[in-house]
Design a protein around this motif. Structure first.
Motif, PDB file in Angstrom:
ATOM      1  N   PRO A  98       0.829  -1.212   0.000  1.00 42.27           N
ATOM      2  CA  PRO A  98       0.000   0.000   0.000  1.00 42.27           C
ATOM      3  C   PRO A  98       0.860   1.258   0.000  1.00 42.27           C
TER       4      PRO A  98
ATOM      5  N   VAL B 113       0.491   5.282   0.699  1.00 36.41           N
ATOM      6  CA  VAL B 113      -0.448   6.100   1.455  1.00 36.41           C
ATOM      7  C   VAL B 113       0.014   7.549   1.449  1.00 36.41           C
TER       8      VAL B 113
ATOM      9  N   LEU C 191      -4.118  -1.757   6.917  1.00 36.30           N
ATOM     10  CA  LEU C 191      -3.522  -2.170   5.647  1.00 36.30           C
ATOM     11  C   LEU C 191      -2.538  -3.315   5.836  1.00 36.30           C
TER      12      LEU C 191
ATOM     13  N   VAL D 132      -4.179  -6.665   5.649  1.00 36.67           N
ATOM     14  CA  VAL D 132      -4.370  -7.116   4.275  1.00 36.67           C
ATOM     15  C   VAL D 132      -3.078  -7.675   3.715  1.00 36.67           C
ATOM     16  N   SER D 133      -1.974  -6.963   3.892  1.00 37.28           N
ATOM     17  CA  SER D 133      -0.689  -7.440   3.375  1.00 37.28           C
ATOM     18  C   SER D 133      -0.336  -8.810   3.940  1.00 37.28           C
TER      19      SER D 133
ATOM     20  N   ILE E 112      -9.700   5.307  -1.751  1.00 34.81           N
ATOM     21  CA  ILE E 112      -8.689   4.416  -2.305  1.00 34.81           C
ATOM     22  C   ILE E 112      -8.749   4.539  -3.822  1.00 34.81           C
TER      23      ILE E 112
ATOM     24  N   ASN F 174      -8.705  -3.801   0.809  1.00 39.79           N
ATOM     25  CA  ASN F 174      -8.257  -2.754   1.732  1.00 39.79           C
ATOM     26  C   ASN F 174      -9.448  -1.984   2.288  1.00 39.79           C
TER      27      ASN F 174
ATOM     28  N   LEU G  25     -10.552  -1.571   6.209  1.00 39.29           N
ATOM     29  CA  LEU G  25     -10.577  -0.225   6.789  1.00 39.29           C
ATOM     30  C   LEU G  25     -11.957   0.110   7.339  1.00 39.29           C
TER      31      LEU G  25
ATOM     32  N   ILE H  46      -5.035   6.398  -0.524  1.00 39.67           N
ATOM     33  CA  ILE H  46      -4.335   5.108  -0.555  1.00 39.67           C
ATOM     34  C   ILE H  46      -4.390   4.556  -1.971  1.00 39.67           C
TER      35      ILE H  46
ATOM     36  N   PRO I 161      -3.177   0.780  -3.924  1.00 43.69           N
ATOM     37  CA  PRO I 161      -2.434  -0.488  -3.930  1.00 43.69           C
ATOM     38  C   PRO I 161      -1.336  -0.394  -4.990  1.00 43.69           C
TER      39      PRO I 161
ATOM     40  N   GLY J 111       3.307   1.261   3.171  1.00 43.03           N
ATOM     41  CA  GLY J 111       2.969   0.399   4.286  1.00 43.03           C
ATOM     42  C   GLY J 111       3.726  -0.913   4.228  1.00 43.03           C
TER      43      GLY J 111
END
Length: 332
Positions: free
Chosen positions: A73, A75, A88, A91-92, A139, A154, A158, A187, A189, A235
């Protein structure tokens, strides 16, 4: 796609001649090679003809020829609060390349929407943000399904942190990066190496030396001062990668016992390679296979960059290996 011309379009070098047959050099100080030495070398480099099959599998890039395009991500610095970054990171932590392939299959082959796939993925994996925040976030995503799906994932996580989130499909990096820097979106990706090199060339000029590498942590360390200048924070990177890769059939792997590009070089004599027309002149394609791995290319079949022509040539047994993208929905 994000690297469909980026990574592959690394600086060209002169076309090098196709490699010949494997040979050995006679020792000078300790005498010439014995017949058994010669037979051993010959046995190691067998003829590996293409093997047709329906399942396409990527050979591991164990020497990191390709740059580290891990999903990460990006940001806007003003939005990079602890609740946002920790959400985030959840998610990663949930993404690796096989998972990304399955997500892409759900959208590209099964024709589900990115929003539905993302909601199901978050629910199935019990993904929730570890801390809470408030406010609205936007996003922005590139205009291809993988980026949109990751953006939707994401957003779902969030929202569990208390944010109101909108996902916008914006377009190319040249469009969404300025929007991220300006704060129009919060944000995006991104892909570590390609984003790093975009910032590098934007800040240091088009001729700036490459700072990204095959190691994602090293790449993001190199990106940090560039991102700071641009008003961006990266991130936590995921293990999921979408980058150039070389694939073959499962039948080829079973026949010759190779799972990495190094094993391919050690096991096989000259092979048939397929990919985009510029591949023989590119560091991350034929040139890299020859120089980094010592793979011998008997002939090259000009096809497309990771598209249907290349994948069909692999499954039909026209080529031993072909250039694909590592998160392609068609991969086994």
């Amino acid at each position: 796609m994000h690297t469909r011309s980026g990574i592959l379009a690394a600086a060209a070098i002169s076309v090098i001649a196709l490699a010949g047959c494997t040979s050995y050099e006679e020792g000078e100080s300790s005498g010439s090679a014995t017949p058994s030495d010669s037979m051993s070398e010959t046995a190691m480099a067998q003829e590996c003809t293409p093997v047709a099959g329906d399942t396409i599998v990527v050979l591991e890039d164990d020497l990191q020829l390709q740059l580290s395009d891990n999903v990460v991500p990006a940001v806007n610095a003003d939005s990079a609060t602890e609740p946002v970054l920790s959400a985030l990171a959840v998610v990663s932590d949930s993404l690796d390349t096989p998972t990304l392939i399955q997500l892409n299959k759900s959208v590209d082959i099964d024709r589900q929407t990115s929003g539905d796939v993302a909601a199901q993925f978050v629910a199935d994996n019990g993904l929730t943000a570890p801390s809470t925040g408030e406010g609205s976030l936007v996003i922005g995503t590139a205009n291809f399904s993988e980026a949109i799906t990751v953006g939707e994932i994401n957003a779902e996580v969030l929202r569990t942190a208390g944010y109101t989130v909108e996902v916008r499909t914006i377009g190319t990096r040249e469009t969404y990066m300025p929007a991220l820097q300006s704060g129009e979106v919060d944000i995006v990706p991104e892909y570590a190496a390609t984003a790093t090199e975009y910032l590098n060339k934007s800040i240091n000029g088009a001729e700036a030396a490459t700072v990204a590498s095959g190691d994602v942590e090293e790449t993001l360390a190199a990106a940090e001062p560039l991102a700071e200048q641009a008003g961006i924070v990266f991130g936590e990177p995921s293990a999921a990668q979408d980058q150039n890769a070389f694939a073959t059939t499962q039948g080829f792997i079973d026949a010759y016992g190779v799972t990495t590009l190094s094993e391919l070089a050690e096991t096989c004599g000259p092979i048939v390679l397929g990919g985009p027309a510029e591949c023989p002149e590119r560091d991350f394609c034929q040139v890299g296979l020859e120089d980094t791995y010592g793979i011998e290319i008997d002939s090259f079949l000009s096809l497309d960059p990771g598209g249907p022509l290349t994948k069909t040539a692999i499954t039909d047994g026209q080529i031993a290996i072909g250039l694909v993208f590592s998160s392609d929905a068609a991969l086994g």
